[in-house]
Design a protein around this motif. Structure first.
Motif, mmCIF file in Angstrom:
data_model
loop_
_atom_site.group_PDB
_atom_site.id
_atom_site.type_symbol
_atom_site.label_atom_id
_atom_site.label_comp_id
_atom_site.label_asym_id
_atom_site.label_seq_id
_atom_site.Cartn_x
_atom_site.Cartn_y
_atom_site.Cartn_z
ATOM 1 N N ASN A 102 0.998 -1.257 0.099
ATOM 2 C CA ASN A 102 -0.182 -0.172 -0.161
ATOM 3 C C ASN A 102 1.041 1.302 -0.059
ATOM 4 O O ASN A 102 2.180 1.198 -0.054
ATOM 5 N N ILE A 103 0.229 2.417 -0.046
ATOM 6 C CA ILE A 103 0.930 3.678 0.097
ATOM 7 C C ILE A 103 0.217 4.342 1.372
ATOM 8 O O ILE A 103 -0.884 4.313 1.478
ATOM 9 N N GLY A 104 1.343 5.225 2.043
ATOM 10 C CA GLY A 104 0.866 6.019 3.063
ATOM 11 C C GLY A 104 0.398 5.459 4.368
ATOM 12 O O GLY A 104 -0.236 6.080 5.088
ATOM 13 N N CYS A 105 0.977 4.143 4.600
ATOM 14 C CA CYS A 105 0.901 3.538 5.828
ATOM 15 C C CYS A 105 1.552 4.438 6.794
ATOM 16 O O CYS A 105 2.710 4.789 6.645
ATOM 17 N N MET A 106 0.946 4.224 8.184
ATOM 18 C CA MET A 106 1.706 4.760 9.288
ATOM 19 C C MET A 106 3.151 4.159 9.460
ATOM 20 O O MET A 106 3.913 5.080 9.710
ATOM 21 N N GLU A 107 3.392 2.737 9.187
ATOM 22 C CA GLU A 107 4.557 2.071 9.463
ATOM 23 C C GLU A 107 5.348 2.837 8.552
ATOM 24 O O GLU A 107 6.769 2.844 8.888
ATOM 25 N N ALA A 108 5.040 3.202 7.346
ATOM 26 C CA ALA A 108 6.293 3.430 6.300
ATOM 27 C C ALA A 108 6.454 4.837 6.362
ATOM 28 O O ALA A 108 7.589 5.407 5.952
ATOM 29 N N ASN A 109 5.793 5.485 7.341
ATOM 30 C CA ASN A 109 6.180 7.069 7.636
ATOM 31 C C ASN A 109 6.994 6.999 9.047
ATOM 32 O O ASN A 109 7.588 8.037 9.231
ATOM 33 N N ALA A 110 6.858 6.056 9.899
ATOM 34 C CA ALA A 110 7.381 6.405 11.265
ATOM 35 C C ALA A 110 7.649 4.765 11.935
ATOM 36 O O ALA A 110 6.749 4.409 12.862
ATOM 37 N N SER A 111 8.669 4.232 11.807
ATOM 38 C CA SER A 111 8.867 2.927 12.087
ATOM 39 C C SER A 111 10.283 2.844 12.175
ATOM 40 O O SER A 111 11.228 3.654 11.573
ATOM 41 N N SER A 112 10.755 1.703 12.761
ATOM 42 C CA SER A 112 12.354 1.622 12.839
ATOM 43 C C SER A 112 12.976 1.369 11.580
ATOM 44 O O SER A 112 14.182 1.880 11.389
ATOM 45 N N TRP A 113 12.344 0.817 10.594
ATOM 46 C CA TRP A 113 12.723 0.245 9.446
ATOM 47 C C TRP A 113 12.748 1.603 8.359
ATOM 48 O O TRP A 113 13.611 1.766 7.574
ATOM 49 N N ALA A 114 11.674 2.548 8.551
ATOM 50 C CA ALA A 114 11.468 3.715 7.733
ATOM 51 C C ALA A 114 12.407 4.706 8.310
ATOM 52 O O ALA A 114 12.669 5.747 7.261
ATOM 53 N N LEU A 115 12.694 4.976 9.441
ATOM 54 C CA LEU A 115 13.525 6.070 9.956
ATOM 55 C C LEU A 115 14.666 6.363 9.242
ATOM 56 O O LEU A 115 15.032 7.573 8.711
ATOM 57 N N PRO A 116 15.813 5.425 8.875
ATOM 58 C CA PRO A 116 16.779 5.627 8.146
ATOM 59 C C PRO A 116 16.539 6.153 6.753
ATOM 60 O O PRO A 116 17.274 7.319 6.383
ATOM 61 N N LEU A 117 15.439 5.771 6.055
ATOM 62 C CA LEU A 117 15.055 6.205 4.799
ATOM 63 C C LEU A 117 14.783 7.494 4.663
ATOM 64 O O LEU A 117 15.284 8.529 3.741
ATOM 65 N N PHE A 118 14.147 8.220 5.729
ATOM 66 C CA PHE A 118 13.796 9.491 5.841
ATOM 67 C C PHE A 118 14.790 10.474 6.112
ATOM 68 O O PHE A 118 15.078 11.554 5.700
ATOM 69 N N ALA A 119 15.766 9.992 7.271
ATOM 70 C CA ALA A 119 16.835 10.714 7.505
ATOM 71 C C ALA A 119 17.800 11.036 6.550
ATOM 72 O O ALA A 119 18.332 12.043 6.088
#
Length: 318
Positions: A179-196
């Motif tokens: 999916n797109i826009g999931c909360m986990e994709a925006n704020a999780s341990s696996w997503a955090l390095p991607l945003f940083a």
């Protein structure tokens, strides 16, 4: 009665021997991912029996297994792994348990088990209507209404609450669930390095000099005044707050429990989430209480213990 709990997570596996709601002995080992579920089970057998020998226990009365995906607890099979341990789907756990520990056993989603642990032995013993967000590699969720776990016809109700959508549109963040826009994709341990790493502030940030980029290091950098760390921490708090409002609308809880590694932020996590739902959640009756799990690293194994005891007593939580 003595039970063995196996919490097979995305990066680590926790084993614990428990009796009467108390942990007798626990151990943490590396979890193998991808198509290596059998290898994790081999490790669980070896480590579990070594722990039994250490305590002089010849046999256990029950076994609890937690899995970070969708499971059918009635037939005791994994339904969907979402990229983790793909070979676990449909695996014949009944034969494996009969061959190794030869005792009654239960299989459940890890967030469901964590919630049961807090209701039975932890911070939610005073309520029968509660939801949980559990922070691990991803973000799990679970819900209980009138003392019973919410499961759904296809066993995916509540426990994938981390995949509720909090952003929309073609530019919404892709998630590993498809999916797109999931909360986990925006704020999780696996997503955090991607945003940083994709942020323009990253080259000058303290985060560019730490490894791993996880929430422990993010919090430390934010406390040191790092602009990017403060920005990403606030963004995560906003995402988690939005997801809690979704869970409140869906399940009408009196209590919200925060568990998993990120909950070690303590009041710096609990307080802003409580303030957000007090202000924005539509709850005419009052405000759900946001609580921190008493022992966030033990919630799952304690819940597995309770579920296994219920199974032995002929009262499975299905």
């Amino acid at each position: 009665m003595i039970t063995l709990s196996l919490d097979i997570g995305g990066t680590r596996m926790k084993l614990a021997l428990l009796e009467d709601g108390k942990i007798l002995l626990e151990r943490m080992v590396e979890a193998y991912r991808d198509d290596k579920y059998q290898k994790n089970l081999d490790t669980a057998e070896r480590e579990g029996k070594a722990m039994m020998a250490e305590l002089g226990i010849a046999r256990i009365d029950g076994l609890g297994i937690a899995f970070p995906g969708l499971v059918n607890p009635r037939d005791k099979v994994v339904v969907s792994a979402n990229g983790k341990f793909v070979d676990a789907v449909g695996y014949d756990l009944k034969s494996w348990v009969a061959r190794t520990f030869a005792c009654p056993f239960i299989l459940d989603n890890d967030a469901n088990a964590a919630l049961v642990g807090e209701v039975a032995y932890g911070c939610a013993q005073d309520t029968r209507d509660v939801v949980m967000m559990i922070f691990g590699t991803g973000v799990g969720a679970a819900a209980m209404m009138d003392g019973r776990l919410i499961r759904g016809k296809h066993f995916q109700a509540a426990c994938i609450g981390g995949h509720m959508v909090i952003e929309a549109g073609p530019d919404a963040t892709p998630c590993n669930c498809g999916n797109i826009g999931c909360m986990e994709a925006n704020a999780s341990s696996w997503a955090l390095p991607l945003f940083a790493r994709k942020d323009p502030l990253f080259p000058q940030s303290l985060l560019s000099r730490v490894e791993p980029i996880d929430y422990k290091n993010l919090k430390a950098c934010a406390d040191a005044g790092d602009a990017l760390a403060k920005k990403l921490l606030q963004r995560s708090l906003d995402c988690w707050s939005a997801n809690l409002c979704n869970l409140i609308v869906a399940y009408d809880p009196e209590v919200i429990v925060l568990s998993g590694g990120i909950s070690r932020m303590g009041e710096d996590l609990r307080r802003p989430l409580q303030e957000h739902i007090d202000k924005y959640a539509w709850t005419p009756w009052g405000h759900p209480q946001v609580r921190l799990a008493e022992k966030p690293e033990a919630s799952v194994v304690l819940g597995l213990h309770k579920l296994a005891l219920d199974e032995i007593a002929g009262n499975p939580a299905l």
